[in-house]
Design a protein around this motif. Structure first.
Motif, short mmCIF file in Angstrom:
data_model
loop_
_atom_site.label_atom_id
_atom_site.label_comp_id
_atom_site.label_asym_id
_atom_site.label_seq_id
_atom_site.Cartn_x
_atom_site.Cartn_y
_atom_site.Cartn_z
N MET A 1 -14.16 6.84 -7.50
CA MET A 1 -12.88 7.02 -6.54
C MET A 1 -13.10 6.10 -5.26
SD MET A 1 -12.37 10.22 -4.83
CE MET A 1 -11.91 11.29 -6.10
N ARG A 2 -11.48 5.16 -5.14
CA ARG A 2 -11.55 4.27 -3.59
C ARG A 2 -10.80 5.03 -2.59
NH1 ARG A 2 -12.63 -0.07 -7.19
NH2 ARG A 2 -14.42 -0.87 -6.73
N ILE A 3 -10.73 4.94 -1.71
CA ILE A 3 -9.83 5.53 -0.81
C ILE A 3 -9.17 4.55 0.30
CG2 ILE A 3 -8.67 6.74 1.36
CD1 ILE A 3 -10.72 9.80 0.19
N TYR A 4 -7.72 4.16 -0.44
CA TYR A 4 -7.38 2.71 0.87
C TYR A 4 -7.00 3.06 1.43
CZ TYR A 4 -8.65 -0.11 -3.82
OH TYR A 4 -9.10 -0.77 -4.48
N GLY A 5 -7.84 2.66 3.50
CA GLY A 5 -6.72 3.11 4.66
C GLY A 5 -7.88 2.70 5.38
N LEU A 6 -8.17 2.94 6.78
CA LEU A 6 -8.10 2.22 7.70
C LEU A 6 -9.59 3.43 8.08
CD1 LEU A 6 -5.33 1.53 9.45
CD2 LEU A 6 -6.57 -0.14 8.41
N LYS A 7 -10.78 2.72 8.44
CA LYS A 7 -11.75 3.76 9.68
C LYS A 7 -10.82 4.70 10.58
CE LYS A 7 -13.36 -0.26 9.72
NZ LYS A 7 -15.19 -0.79 10.28
N THR A 8 -10.44 4.17 11.23
CA THR A 8 -9.58 4.81 12.72
C THR A 8 -8.75 5.72 11.69
OG1 THR A 8 -8.37 3.41 12.64
CG2 THR A 8 -10.46 3.08 14.07
N CYS A 9 -8.30 5.72 10.76
CA CYS A 9 -6.98 7.41 10.54
C CYS A 9 -7.65 8.67 9.86
CB CYS A 9 -6.63 6.17 8.97
SG CYS A 9 -4.97 7.41 8.35
N ASP A 10 -7.04 9.04 11.11
CA ASP A 10 -7.27 10.68 11.03
C ASP A 10 -7.54 11.26 9.58
OD1 ASP A 10 -8.33 10.93 13.26
OD2 ASP A 10 -6.79 11.35 14.35
N THR A 11 -5.75 10.85 9.06
CA THR A 11 -5.53 11.30 7.28
C THR A 11 -6.72 10.63 6.49
OG1 THR A 11 -3.47 11.26 8.32
CG2 THR A 11 -4.36 11.51 6.05
N CYS A 12 -7.30 9.30 6.97
CA CYS A 12 -7.93 8.83 5.57
C CYS A 12 -9.18 9.64 6.07
CB CYS A 12 -8.07 7.66 5.73
SG CYS A 12 -6.42 6.94 5.50
N ARG A 13 -10.07 9.82 7.05
CA ARG A 13 -10.97 10.54 7.33
C ARG A 13 -11.25 12.30 6.85
NH1 ARG A 13 -11.83 9.43 13.98
NH2 ARG A 13 -10.46 7.98 13.45
N LYS A 14 -9.99 12.86 7.32
CA LYS A 14 -10.08 13.61 6.49
C LYS A 14 -10.20 13.66 4.73
CE LYS A 14 -6.61 16.15 9.68
NZ LYS A 14 -4.85 15.91 10.23
N ALA A 15 -9.39 12.88 3.85
CA ALA A 15 -9.19 12.85 2.38
C ALA A 15 -11.43 12.33 2.60
CB ALA A 15 -8.22 11.56 2.37
N LEU A 16 -11.67 11.92 3.45
CA LEU A 16 -13.25 10.95 3.00
C LEU A 16 -13.91 12.23 2.97
CD1 LEU A 16 -14.98 8.23 1.54
CD2 LEU A 16 -14.86 7.97 4.34
N LYS A 17 -13.41 13.23 4.10
CA LYS A 17 -14.91 14.28 4.25
C LYS A 17 -14.63 14.89 2.90
CE LYS A 17 -15.72 17.85 7.11
NZ LYS A 17 -15.58 18.49 9.02
N SER A 18 -13.52 15.40 2.48
CA SER A 18 -13.37 16.13 1.70
C SER A 18 -13.75 15.48 0.59
CB SER A 18 -12.13 16.92 1.32
OG SER A 18 -11.62 17.11 2.68
N LEU A 19 -13.83 14.01 -0.16
CA LEU A 19 -14.27 13.79 -0.88
C LEU A 19 -15.34 12.68 -1.02
CD1 LEU A 19 -10.78 12.53 -1.82
CD2 LEU A 19 -11.23 14.21 -2.99
N PRO A 20 -16.52 13.43 -0.88
CA PRO A 20 -17.99 12.83 -0.16
C PRO A 20 -18.14 11.61 -1.34
CG PRO A 20 -18.28 14.95 -1.17
CD PRO A 20 -16.73 14.98 -1.75
N ASP A 21 -17.82 11.53 -2.52
CA ASP A 21 -18.32 10.50 -3.63
C ASP A 21 -17.16 9.27 -3.18
OD1 ASP A 21 -20.25 12.03 -4.04
OD2 ASP A 21 -19.01 12.75 -5.98
N ALA A 22 -16.18 9.59 -2.67
CA ALA A 22 -15.48 7.99 -2.29
C ALA A 22 -15.61 7.32 -1.79
CB ALA A 22 -13.91 8.94 -2.41
N GLU A 23 -15.09 5.86 -2.06
CA GLU A 23 -15.57 5.12 -1.19
C GLU A 23 -13.92 4.67 -0.50
OE1 GLU A 23 -16.09 0.00 -1.82
OE2 GLU A 23 -15.97 1.30 -3.52
N LEU A 24 -14.64 4.08 0.69
CA LEU A 24 -13.12 3.83 1.19
C LEU A 24 -13.77 2.27 2.16
CD1 LEU A 24 -10.95 4.64 3.48
CD2 LEU A 24 -12.61 4.73 5.51
N VAL A 25 -12.11 2.03 1.22
CA VAL A 25 -11.61 0.58 1.50
C VAL A 25 -10.85 0.61 3.01
CG1 VAL A 25 -10.47 -1.80 0.55
CG2 VAL A 25 -11.99 0.21 -0.51
N ASP A 26 -11.63 -0.53 3.89
CA ASP A 26 -10.70 -0.78 4.83
C ASP A 26 -9.89 -1.64 4.65
OD1 ASP A 26 -9.63 -1.42 7.38
OD2 ASP A 26 -11.10 -0.17 8.89
#
Length: 103
Positions: A1-26
């Motif tokens: 699972m990939r989350i395309y977003g920003l490291k500094t975006c609060d909404t992206c951080r919430k999604a990443l916290k709820s989806l711990p196996d996801a990879e954040l792509v800045d």
């Protein structure tokens, strides 16, 4: 699972916290693959552009009239966030419906 977003975006951080196996792509540093962006535009249309952002408000009318893919290539922070890719599906945002499908 990939989350395309920003490291500094609060909404992206919430999604990443709820989806711990996801990879954040800045999107600012790594970008979004063109084929993913094309699929997202085909699926979400104009909703893919965040027209409430400071980046959008700073654009001239001529720039706003450009094709969405060209705008997003030049200004990746204009993308509504997060864009989540998992199991061949795309989700946009972190609303209740997306959370219900993914969490």
């Amino acid at each position: 699972m990939r989350i395309y977003g920003l490291k500094t975006c609060d909404t992206c951080r919430k999604a990443l916290k709820s989806l711990p196996d996801a990879e954040l792509v800045d999107v600012r540093t790594q970008g979004v693959p063109p084929e993913v962006m094309a699929r997202a535009l085909a699926q979400f249309g104009e909703k893919l552009l965040n027209t409430r952002s400071t980046t959008w408000r700073g654009l001239s009318e001529a720039e706003r009239a450009r094709a969405p893919l060209d705008l997003l290539a030049d200004h990746p922070t204009l993308m509504k966030r997060p864009l989540i890719e998992t199991k061949g599906r795309l989700y946009l945002g972190w609303g209740a419906e997306v959370q219900a499908d993914l969490v």
